[in-house]
Design a protein around this motif. Structure first.
Motif, PDB file in Angstrom:
ATOM      1  N   THR A   1       0.851  -1.181   0.000  1.00 18.48           N
ATOM      2  CA  THR A   1       0.000   0.000   0.000  1.00 18.48           C
ATOM      3  C   THR A   1       0.888   1.233   0.000  1.00 18.48           C
ATOM      4  O   THR A   1       2.033   1.188   0.450  1.00 18.48           O
ATOM      5  CB  THR A   1      -0.921   0.043   1.234  1.00 18.48           C
ATOM      6  OG1 THR A   1      -0.129   0.049   2.425  1.00 18.48           O
ATOM      7  CG2 THR A   1      -1.872  -1.145   1.252  1.00 18.48           C
TER       8      THR A   1
ATOM      9  N   ASP B   1       0.479   5.504   0.877  1.00 21.62           N
ATOM     10  CA  ASP B   1      -0.355   6.625   1.300  1.00 21.62           C
ATOM     11  C   ASP B   1      -0.166   7.794   0.345  1.00 21.62           C
ATOM     12  O   ASP B   1       0.965   8.184   0.031  1.00 21.62           O
ATOM     13  CB  ASP B   1       0.020   7.058   2.721  1.00 21.62           C
ATOM     14  CG  ASP B   1      -0.396   6.045   3.765  1.00 21.62           C
ATOM     15  OD1 ASP B   1      -1.444   5.398   3.580  1.00 21.62           O
ATOM     16  OD2 ASP B   1       0.332   5.878   4.766  1.00 21.62           O
TER      17      ASP B   1
ATOM     18  N   ARG C   1      -5.443   5.937   0.489  1.00 14.75           N
ATOM     19  CA  ARG C   1      -4.412   4.896   0.543  1.00 14.75           C
ATOM     20  C   ARG C   1      -4.661   3.944  -0.616  1.00 14.75           C
ATOM     21  O   ARG C   1      -5.760   3.403  -0.774  1.00 14.75           O
ATOM     22  CB  ARG C   1      -4.454   4.149   1.871  1.00 14.75           C
ATOM     23  CG  ARG C   1      -3.521   2.931   1.918  1.00 14.75           C
ATOM     24  CD  ARG C   1      -3.428   2.330   3.303  1.00 14.75           C
ATOM     25  NE  ARG C   1      -2.686   3.210   4.207  1.00 14.75           N
ATOM     26  CZ  ARG C   1      -2.439   2.915   5.483  1.00 14.75           C
ATOM     27  NH1 ARG C   1      -2.878   1.776   6.005  1.00 14.75           N
ATOM     28  NH2 ARG C   1      -1.751   3.759   6.238  1.00 14.75           N
TER      29      ARG C   1
ATOM     30  N   SER D   1      -8.551  -0.063  -2.227  1.00 14.56           N
ATOM     31  CA  SER D   1      -8.022   1.272  -1.930  1.00 14.56           C
ATOM     32  C   SER D   1      -9.073   2.111  -1.219  1.00 14.56           C
ATOM     33  O   SER D   1     -10.270   1.946  -1.437  1.00 14.56           O
ATOM     34  CB  SER D   1      -7.568   1.972  -3.214  1.00 14.56           C
ATOM     35  OG  SER D   1      -6.421   1.356  -3.752  1.00 14.56           O
TER      36      SER D   1
END
Length: 285
Positions: free
Chosen positions: A12, A14, A19, A68
Motif C-alpha cells: 500500500t 499513502d 491509501r 483502496s
C-alpha cells in the motif's frame, strides 16, 4: 515451483486523502496498468502474469475502489488527483521512466500524467479512451452524463449503470429490473468484481463528473518526447470509446493501433491482447 512472473508482491502507499493498494509482478522495464471505469487491479489478473514475463508490472486499485480507500467521498475525485496518485505510486517502485497502459476511463489518468509529467512516462498506450469532450455536439453527451449522475443519486447506482452500459457499447438484455440487468451483464462479461455496489457508488459519485468532463491537454501531449499510442478494438467499431479513440488519435496526428477483441479485450481475449500489447511495447520510441 512458482515462476518469477507468477509471484505477486502486494503493498500500500499513502497519498493525500487516500491509501492505494497495489501489486507488483515480474522484472524488467516497469509497466503500469491503469484500470478503467469502476474497475480495480483485478481487471488485469489475466494479462498481468503474461506481461510480467518481460516487465515489472504494477497493478492497483484507484482511490476509493476495491481495496483502496479514500478519506472523503463527498469531494470530487479529479483526474488531476488520480494522475498524481499514479505518479506517487510509480515513485514507490522506480525512479526510471515507465511504460503506461490504460483503458477506457483510466486513459484520462494516463493522459493527464503524461501531459503534466512527461519525463515520468516512457510510452503511453491509451486503449479506447472514453473522452466525451472530443465528440462533435458534445453538449448532448454532457446532458446524458449529467442525467446518469442524477440517476445515481436518486434511483441508485444500478439504475445509473443501466443507462451507462448501452452508451459505453455493452450489449445489454431487455430487463425491467436494473439490478437483474446489472447482474446479467456482469456475469456474462466477467465484470462481477468491478460492478460492486461500493465501486459503483464511487464511480457514479465523486469520480463521475470530473471524468465525464475531462479535456486532455493536446498541445502538451504532442510536445512530449515519449511515445503516445492510441488503441482501438477489432470488434468495437462504432461504439462510443472507439469513436473518441479515433478522434484523439486524429487530433494527435497518430494512426490507431488495433488490439484484439472489443472494449474489454484484455478480459475476453487475454493471451491475444497481451501478445499485441507486448509487440507495441517492443517498438522503438
Amino acid at each position: 515451483m512458482e515462476e518469477p512472473w507468477d509471484t505477486e508482491r502486494a503493498g500500500t502507499v499513502d497519498v493525500p486523502g487516500a491509501r492505494l493498494s497495489y501489486q507488483v509482478r515480474g522484472s524488467g522495464p516497469v509497466l503500469l496498468l491503469i484500470p478503467g471505469g469502476p474497475a480495480g487491479a483485478s481487471m488485469y489478473d489475466d494479462i498481468a502474469p503474461l506481461l510480467a514475463k518481460y516487465h515489472t508490472v504494477i497493478t492497483y486499485d484507484p482511490r476509493g475502489l476495491s481495496e483502496s480507500t479514500v478519506d472523503d467521498l463527498g469531494r470530487d475525485i479529479t483526474v488531476e488527483t488520480q494522475a498524481d496518485d499514479a505518479r506517487r505510486l510509480l515513485r514507490t517502485v522506480t525512479h526510471e521512466p515507465a511504460f503506461v497502459f490504460a483503458t477506457s476511463g483510466g486513459c484520462a489518468t494516463a493522459l493527464e500524467l503524461t501531459a503534466t509529467d512527461p519525463e515520468r512516462v516512457r510510452t503511453l498506450i491509451a486503449h479506447e479512451p472514453s473522452i466525451a469532450e472530443l465528440l462533435p455536439g458534445h453538449e448532448e453527451r454532457r446532458a446524458y452524463n449529467a442525467d446518469i449522475y442524477e440517476t445515481a443519486g436518486t434511483a441508485g447506482v444500478s439504475a445509473a449503470l443501466g443507462k451507462f452500459l448501452p452508451s459505453a457499447g455493452f450489449d445489454v438484455p431487455e430487463s425491467p429490473d436494473p439490478d437483474e440487468l446489472v447482474a446479467t451483464v456482469a456475469m456474462r462479461d466477467h465484470l462481477e468484481e468491478f460492478f460492486t455496489p461500493a465501486n459503483l457508488k464511487v464511480f457514479f459519485g465523486p469520480m463521475w463528473r470530473p471524468l465525464a468532463g475531462y479535456v486532455p491537454d493536446l498541445d502538451a501531449l504532442r510536445a512530449t518526447r515519449g511515445r503516445v499510442v492510441v488503441g482501438v478494438g477489432t470488434t468495437s467499431e462504432g461504439q462510443f470509446a472507439y469513436r473518441t479513440a479515433l478522434l484523439l488519435a486524429g487530433r494527435l496526428g497518430l494512426r490507431p493501433v488495433v488490439f484484439p477483441g472489443d472494449h474489454g479485450g484484455m478480459l475476453g481475449m487475454p493471451e491475444e491482447f497481451a501478445a499485441c500489447l507486448l509487440d507495441v511495447l517492443a517498438l522503438p520510441g
